[in-house]
Design an enzyme around this catalytic site. Sequence first.
Site, PDB file in Angstrom:
ATOM      1  N   GLY A  68       0.832  -1.189   0.000  1.00  0.00           N
ATOM      2  CA  GLY A  68       0.000   0.000   0.000  1.00  0.00           C
ATOM      3  C   GLY A  68       0.865   1.236   0.000  1.00  0.00           C
ATOM      4  O   GLY A  68       2.075   1.175   0.214  1.00  0.00           O
ATOM      5  N   GLY A  83       0.565   5.804   0.508  1.00  0.00           N
ATOM      6  CA  GLY A  83      -0.271   6.956   0.784  1.00  0.00           C
ATOM      7  C   GLY A  83       0.596   8.197   0.819  1.00  0.00           C
ATOM      8  O   GLY A  83       1.758   8.149   0.398  1.00  0.00           O
ATOM      9  N   ASP A 135      -8.688  10.506  12.165  1.00  0.00           N
ATOM     10  CA  ASP A 135      -8.958   9.943  10.845  1.00  0.00           C
ATOM     11  C   ASP A 135      -9.621   8.573  10.956  1.00  0.00           C
ATOM     12  O   ASP A 135      -9.196   7.603  10.340  1.00  0.00           O
ATOM     13  CB  ASP A 135      -7.671   9.852  10.020  1.00  0.00           C
ATOM     14  CG  ASP A 135      -7.971   9.760   8.527  1.00  0.00           C
ATOM     15  OD1 ASP A 135      -9.109  10.086   8.130  1.00  0.00           O
ATOM     16  OD2 ASP A 135      -7.074   9.354   7.771  1.00  0.00           O
ATOM     17  N   LYS A 183       5.838   0.850   7.740  1.00  0.00           N
ATOM     18  CA  LYS A 183       5.520   2.119   7.086  1.00  0.00           C
ATOM     19  C   LYS A 183       6.809   2.853   6.860  1.00  0.00           C
ATOM     20  O   LYS A 183       7.508   3.198   7.815  1.00  0.00           O
ATOM     21  CB  LYS A 183       4.697   2.981   8.036  1.00  0.00           C
ATOM     22  CG  LYS A 183       3.255   2.790   7.991  1.00  0.00           C
ATOM     23  CD  LYS A 183       2.682   3.884   8.856  1.00  0.00           C
ATOM     24  CE  LYS A 183       1.207   3.779   8.981  1.00  0.00           C
ATOM     25  NZ  LYS A 183       0.733   4.889   9.816  1.00  0.00           N
ATOM     26  N   TYR A 235       2.043   9.546   3.085  1.00  0.00           N
ATOM     27  CA  TYR A 235       3.173   9.428   3.991  1.00  0.00           C
ATOM     28  C   TYR A 235       4.328   8.686   3.351  1.00  0.00           C
ATOM     29  O   TYR A 235       5.491   8.971   3.574  1.00  0.00           O
ATOM     30  CB  TYR A 235       2.680   8.678   5.223  1.00  0.00           C
ATOM     31  CG  TYR A 235       3.678   8.395   6.296  1.00  0.00           C
ATOM     32  CD1 TYR A 235       3.896   9.305   7.325  1.00  0.00           C
ATOM     33  CD2 TYR A 235       4.378   7.189   6.317  1.00  0.00           C
ATOM     34  CE1 TYR A 235       4.790   9.021   8.333  1.00  0.00           C
ATOM     35  CE2 TYR A 235       5.274   6.910   7.322  1.00  0.00           C
ATOM     36  CZ  TYR A 235       5.479   7.820   8.336  1.00  0.00           C
ATOM     37  OH  TYR A 235       6.364   7.538   9.331  1.00  0.00           O
TER      38      TYR A 235
END
Length: 960
Positions: A645, A647, A762, A666, A649
């Site tokens: 994934g 995003g 969020d 991440k 960030y």
Amino acid sequence: MRCYSEMNPKILVFLLVASLQICSIAARTDIDDVAAVKALKGMWENTPPSWEGQDPCGDQWDGIKCINSRVNSIQLSSMGLKGQLSGYISDLQELQTIDLSYNKDLGGPLPTSIGSLKKLENLIMVGCGFFGPIPDSIGSLQQLVFLSLNSNKFSGQIPPSIGNLSQLFWLDLTDNKLEGPIPISTGTTPGLDMLIKTKHFHLGKNQLSGRIPPELFSSDMRLKHVLFDSNKLTGSIPSTLGLVQTLEVVRLDRNSLTGPVPSNLNKLTNVSDLFLSNNKLSGPLPNLTGMNILSYLDMSNNSFDASNFPPWISTLQSLTTLVMENTQLQGQIPTRFFSLPYLQTVDLSNNTLNGTLDIGTSYRDRLQLIDLRNNLIAEYSPIPGQKQVEVILVNNLVCKETGVSADYCTIPRPNSSNVSLPNNCEPIPCRSNQISSPKCKCAYPYTGLLVFIAPSFSVLDNKTNYILLVQQLMDSFSSKQLPVDSVSISNQRKDPFSYLELKLEVFPSNQDHFNRSVISQIAFVLSNANFNPTKPFGPYFFHGDSYQYFAGEATGSNNSLNTSIIIGAVAGGFALVLLLLLAGVYAYHQKKRAERATERNNPFAHWDSTQSSGAGVPQLKGARCFSFEELKKYTSNFSEANNIGSGGYGKVYRGILPSGELIAIKRAQQISLQGGLEFKTEIELLSRVHHKNLVSLLGFCFDQGEQMLIYEFVPNGSLRDSLSGKSGTRLDWIRRLKIALGSARGLAYLHELANPPIIHRDIKTTNILLDECLNAKVADFGLSKLMGDTEKGHVTTQVKGTMGYLDPEYYMTQLLTEKSDVYSFGVVMLELLTARKPIERGKYIVREVKMAMDRKKDLYNLHEFLDPGIGLETTLKGLNKFVDLALECVKESGADRPKMGEVVKEIEDILQLAGLNPNNESASTSASYEEAAKGSPRHPYSKDSFDYSGAFPPSKIQPQ
Ligand SMILES: *[C@@H]1O[C@H](CO)[C@@H](O)[C@H](O)[C@H]1NC(C)=O
Ligand SMILES: *[C@@H]1O[C@H](CO)[C@@H](O)[C@H](O)[C@H]1NC(C)=O
Ligand SMILES: *[C@@H]1O[C@H](CO)[C@@H](O)[C@H](O)[C@H]1NC(C)=O
Ligand SMILES: *[C@@H]1O[C@H](CO)[C@@H](O)[C@H](O)[C@H]1NC(C)=O
């Protein structure tokens, strides 16, 4: 020449690089498969030397076969592989065969992701070191024909999902540590009774308990072998066993079975081997009249009623072996019994047989042993001149009379009745580790133990049988065009489980050793029952040794002395240089190791002290520091295959720790890098937050200019995936309530118990992840704002959030309070009801529901909004209250909305209304999920069903 020698070295390098690139462009292997095979390789030692380079298919890596640039099979048996099986094996989507047998140092848990190999037909891992539960996901392998996981250390229960494998022919879980019941289907969960095509149930040598379920067997089944021996099964033998007319071998011995043997057992007229010994069976001895091909009968050590030697035994015309130790037999043995034509061995010790032993004159040559020790036999007179049968009458009346010193009154020394055929050639002396083959050639054989579970004979002493076995082995090798010169069989012995063990040596033709691919193929023939010996051999398994002579000489330590002496003699000087070099390498290695050890002891040694950020070593609870190099390894160099994934960030990668645990990483992209201080604050905060409904932080990496957060991997994807049907999980009303409760609890913890409190900012369905039991875990509170005390319950900040979930009050005032999360949660609740996105085709779910609802009508008049997957046919208890609560949460003014703690209480009440104990949050309405939770730690990961991308707060929002 001149031109060449003056060529700029840079050009040479360029040419080299260019040609390498051409190679890699010409690669034949699918790029995902390359990444996956490399991930496998990354976790293994002793991979074949051919496993270098970039192109497993094109470069013909040993053990890998491809079809149209996709990896089709991996066969690496007896290679001495070490390490674990990477979960990325699931990326090899065209894989049909895995055989990794006989690598005893290959182990660890079997990755759950294996369940996504939709085309897999053979999963064979015999004699490795796998442990932990067999993942439930194995039931998703719809094409599976062979499942051989025998001789590992698997524990936990047999996954009921195996019942879904409708193509399964062979189920072998022998010799593991499996426990619990033999699963049968219940209407909602599958079970082994559904396997009507399967011919082999090999479940022996485990710790299975409970009774043998009568529902397991039916006349629809095609079973040949039922091997349940050496478990902890209790209860009686179900009479349904007598319905399975196809049975050939039944082993129920070495359990704790009780009660009488069902009388219809003699309907199994195709059975040649029946083992009921070492149980607590009672009642009369079964009457097995009519089992005309029964060869091997063992009923020893049971609690049958005392009885005379049953007359029907003398009618079993095929009997080779009768074992009835300690079965309360009394009276005299009829003489005609000994004239059964194939009789080899009779063991009737520890009974109260009496009278005269008369074996008559019509017994055959093959009768070898009559063991009657510990009985009451008073007389025996061998007829002189007749073929000698070994008779043991130790501890009978006949041997207690004074002065008797007959042979039959002493316990004979076990004679090693080794069979071997006379060589038609002169055996020659061979150098160390080589062995002279039956054809008198020196070679390095492939060796192993061939174990017959229920041979229809007692001992392999009959030359015909021996020749037959050798012939069948050779036939199965030559049918695969394998370069096998000859085989030899030796060292037979019965092990304590009544299995017959034979040492097998397979010799190469053409050269004195085998290469890797041939070894794998020979092992495959023996591990997946490709070698299918006819009667009288019956079911078997093979334990291969690892083969060490691929280069034509021992690579093991045995030979290293010889080799180094030769090297020394030939090139002493060179060896010295080499040694010095090795010493240097060793010293460097040691230094590096020492450095690594220091790092591990002080994970913050490299905390970025050089930066003027003022950030000291972070104060962490339970989170650890990972080095960049480490994470590189766990993610196969941050390969695309592991990118799950992305995003605003940065990207999220999946990784696998050496322990087999999956992690989500991440990785901040360059522009998202925070200052050291900010990053430090964030991980300190995150590491303090621990709640079962929050995704936990395992560690971080702040190394080589990278900032990464390492989270637990949550296997079942996001709530959005489930609601949209993308992940294939159906959520009924009760599950939705539980998910709502779980995520509310996680949020309430952040608001009310975390210190300092945290506002998520969020909340949305892509940020609620589901674990293997479908428990909700709130993700990505990582970038939330702390609520400092000084700011008195609200923070002013740049508006962040996701359109549709965003609290309008916050949007307009820019004042963030925890009530903004409550608003977003209310939207999530509506999404749970409708499965619609908050804003779909320009319609806003909050407004739509408010407009359509009518409290006076059934289901508040919301039928058309409800997601059909919720189970509209059932009564949706508590639905009205749930709608009321959602609408409370999305009130315009934050002050009117409930606190998260109140939301939790309200959902608990609704669950109670629906008849469930809210504290039993993970309990599910469907038993299969309970089993899943117990039996397997994780669910299959699939690239499509898992999406962390939503887990990043967008850096910008579009105005409404
Ligand atoms: C065993 O069964 C056979 C046939 O079913 C019957 O003829 C015989 O009498 C039985 N023998 C005993 C000892 O019960
Ligand atoms: C053998 O044992 C049976 C039953 O226990 C008994 O009836 C019989 O008399 C015994 N025969 C001899 C010769 O001792
Ligand atoms: C047979 O009897 C002997 C002596 O009574 C005993 O030591 C042995 O354990 C018994 N064996 C079995 C299999 O019951
Ligand atoms: C050996 O066994 C086979 C099959 O069991 C049988 O046909 C054959 O007669 C036996 N040979 C001898 C010499 O006993």
